[in-house]
Enzyme design. Sequence first.
Site, PDB file in Angstrom:
ATOM      1  N   GLU A 203       0.831  -1.176  -0.073  1.00 21.34           N
ATOM      2  CA  GLU A 203      -0.002   0.065  -0.121  1.00 21.34           C
ATOM      3  C   GLU A 203       0.720   1.286  -0.038  1.00 21.34           C
ATOM      4  O   GLU A 203       2.255   1.198   0.675  1.00 21.34           O
ATOM      5  CB  GLU A 203      -0.878  -0.026   1.166  1.00 21.34           C
ATOM      6  CG  GLU A 203      -1.780  -1.207   1.391  1.00 21.34           C
ATOM      7  CD  GLU A 203      -2.805  -1.028   2.620  1.00 21.34           C
ATOM      8  OE1 GLU A 203      -2.763  -0.050   3.372  1.00 21.34           O
ATOM      9  OE2 GLU A 203      -3.350  -2.116   2.815  1.00 21.34           O
TER      10      GLU A 203
ATOM     11  N   CYS B  52       2.886   8.092   2.103  1.00 18.82           N
ATOM     12  CA  CYS B  52       3.143   7.357   3.324  1.00 18.82           C
ATOM     13  C   CYS B  52       3.592   5.866   2.388  1.00 18.82           C
ATOM     14  O   CYS B  52       2.744   5.388   1.718  1.00 18.82           O
ATOM     15  CB  CYS B  52       2.069   6.811   4.275  1.00 18.82           C
ATOM     16  SG  CYS B  52       2.184   5.701   5.032  1.00 18.82           S
TER      17      CYS B  52
ATOM     18  N   CYS C  51       4.555  -7.797   7.601  1.00 20.73           N
ATOM     19  CA  CYS C  51       5.589  -7.348   8.770  1.00 20.73           C
ATOM     20  C   CYS C  51       5.562  -8.520   9.928  1.00 20.73           C
ATOM     21  O   CYS C  51       4.614  -9.115   9.927  1.00 20.73           O
ATOM     22  CB  CYS C  51       4.866  -6.097   9.580  1.00 20.73           C
ATOM     23  SG  CYS C  51       6.138  -5.330  10.576  1.00 20.73           S
TER      24      CYS C  51
ATOM     25  N   CYS D 176       2.502  -5.588  15.733  1.00 20.82           N
ATOM     26  CA  CYS D 176       1.899  -4.718  16.762  1.00 20.82           C
ATOM     27  C   CYS D 176       0.442  -4.701  16.883  1.00 20.82           C
ATOM     28  O   CYS D 176      -0.229  -5.100  15.606  1.00 20.82           O
ATOM     29  CB  CYS D 176       2.244  -3.117  16.428  1.00 20.82           C
ATOM     30  SG  CYS D 176       3.921  -2.907  16.014  1.00 20.82           S
TER      31      CYS D 176
ATOM     32  N   CYS E 106      -2.412  -3.328  14.449  1.00 22.78           N
ATOM     33  CA  CYS E 106      -2.204  -3.055  13.093  1.00 22.78           C
ATOM     34  C   CYS E 106      -2.459  -4.313  12.002  1.00 22.78           C
ATOM     35  O   CYS E 106      -1.931  -5.451  12.271  1.00 22.78           O
ATOM     36  CB  CYS E 106      -0.448  -2.798  12.882  1.00 22.78           C
ATOM     37  SG  CYS E 106       0.173  -2.506  11.247  1.00 22.78           S
TER      38      CYS E 106
ATOM     39  N   CYS F 219      -3.320   1.007   8.204  1.00 26.24           N
ATOM     40  CA  CYS F 219      -2.265   0.621   7.865  1.00 26.24           C
ATOM     41  C   CYS F 219      -2.546  -0.980   7.227  1.00 26.24           C
ATOM     42  O   CYS F 219      -2.888  -1.735   8.382  1.00 26.24           O
ATOM     43  CB  CYS F 219      -1.018   0.802   8.718  1.00 26.24           C
ATOM     44  SG  CYS F 219       0.333  -0.377   8.386  1.00 26.24           S
TER      45      CYS F 219
HETATM   46  S1  SF4 Z   1       2.841  -0.880  13.103  1.00 30.02           S
HETATM   47 FE1  SF4 Z   1       2.504  -2.792  11.547  1.00 30.02          FE
HETATM   48  S2  SF4 Z   1       3.746  -2.215  10.031  1.00 30.02           S
HETATM   49 FE2  SF4 Z   1       4.499  -0.841  11.591  1.00 30.02          FE
HETATM   50  S3  SF4 Z   1       5.860  -2.351  12.934  1.00 30.02           S
HETATM   51 FE3  SF4 Z   1       4.036  -2.616  13.701  1.00 30.02          FE
HETATM   52  S4  SF4 Z   1       2.921  -4.399  12.731  1.00 30.02           S
HETATM   53 FE4  SF4 Z   1       4.679  -3.747  11.548  1.00 30.02          FE
END
Ligand code: SF4
Length: 382
Positions: free
Chosen positions: A96, A117, A124, A128, A131, A355
């Site tokens: 994205e 962005c 990933c 987190c 996310c 995200c």
């Molecule tokens: S916010 Fe999302 S993309 Fe960024 S490091 Fe954490 S899990 Fe990964």
Amino acid sequence: MKFSPNKPSIYGETLESLTEAALAAGYKAFRSKQVMEWLYKKRVDRWDAMTNLPKDFRAWLDANYIFYPTRPLIDKRSDDVTQKFLMELEDKSLIETVLIRAPQTGVGQEKSRKTVCVSIQVGCAYGCKFCASGLAGFRRNLMAAEVVSQLMHICRMEDAHTERAKDEIASFDNIVFMGMGEPLANYDTLVRTIQILNADWGLNFGARRITVSTSGLAPQIEKLAEEGVAVRLAISLHGATNEVRDQIMPVNKRYPLEQLLPAAKAFQQKHGRMLTLEFILIEEVNDSLEQARELVKIAKELHAHVNCIPYNKVEGLPWKRPSLRRQDAFVDVLKKAGISVTIRREKGHDINAACGQLRLKTEKAMAEAESRPGNPFLKSES
Ligand code: SF4
């Protein structure tokens, strides 16, 4: 637009690496500078349009490089200010890129401040908890060309309807590494990309307008501080004590606050710029007044601006956005302590701007549609 699996993209080259390759092939060093001018200043993406290059050199470029390693697949604009692009890579992975237009009132006219962005990984590994990018796990790192190319697609799109100021090369004001992926976990790509963006032969984009947003990889923060590129640093904090941060940011187990905060402080002192602490407010997880008071201490110590973002619902996660009253009470504690703070009431809910959500939904829909005739996603291939 066709991919070519055996050729690298020209957007991954630096002036130095292209000069080296051109010299090795028997061409003059200054030719590579001409190529960069065509790419970044004149925004040309056809070899035959690079009219001051000899034909044999253009043929050599054509035999050795492609232009874009990313292909815009879906372009979604929300009612407000956010436009989201789903880009397909050569291996069919999806990433994205988001263009955010923040209206600004200038002298007698309304002007938009544009921030792009970009993504730097497919998926990933950091997980987190708020996310969507982490939900499907990590697939691979992007190469510098795949990051630069996201920006060049936006440049070309904006060029079509925006007049650039004489000394402006880019068609936007800020770049944030805040899309899919942890930038400091793809360190070499990050540094090479910044080099290409920042160089006078490249996009000539000031480092102070580039923000690297990290979940908190302390050793790489220290390394980046020594890199000699004065980019801005944003830290996804989301918890002002280890106990709370552990619930939201699994990376905190590896780099707890005792490690993260000194690294951030070292970065701040090296470049003398204010850091940004991102803090997603999640009801009854991290939005207590006690957390706000702890956050005040950290922000003071790091000379940091705090950006509060009310939690944006992610499918499959149980958390809730706090009420406006709770959000305001939290922010008031920071304001009263003299901390520079903003509350960003997220734009673009209607296009899955959080995200990774557009990618997740599209991948799911593509998988479902794959066996069906008349698959709309396949129609865009050419
Ligand atoms: S916010 Fe999302 S993309 Fe960024 S490091 Fe954490 S899990 Fe990964």
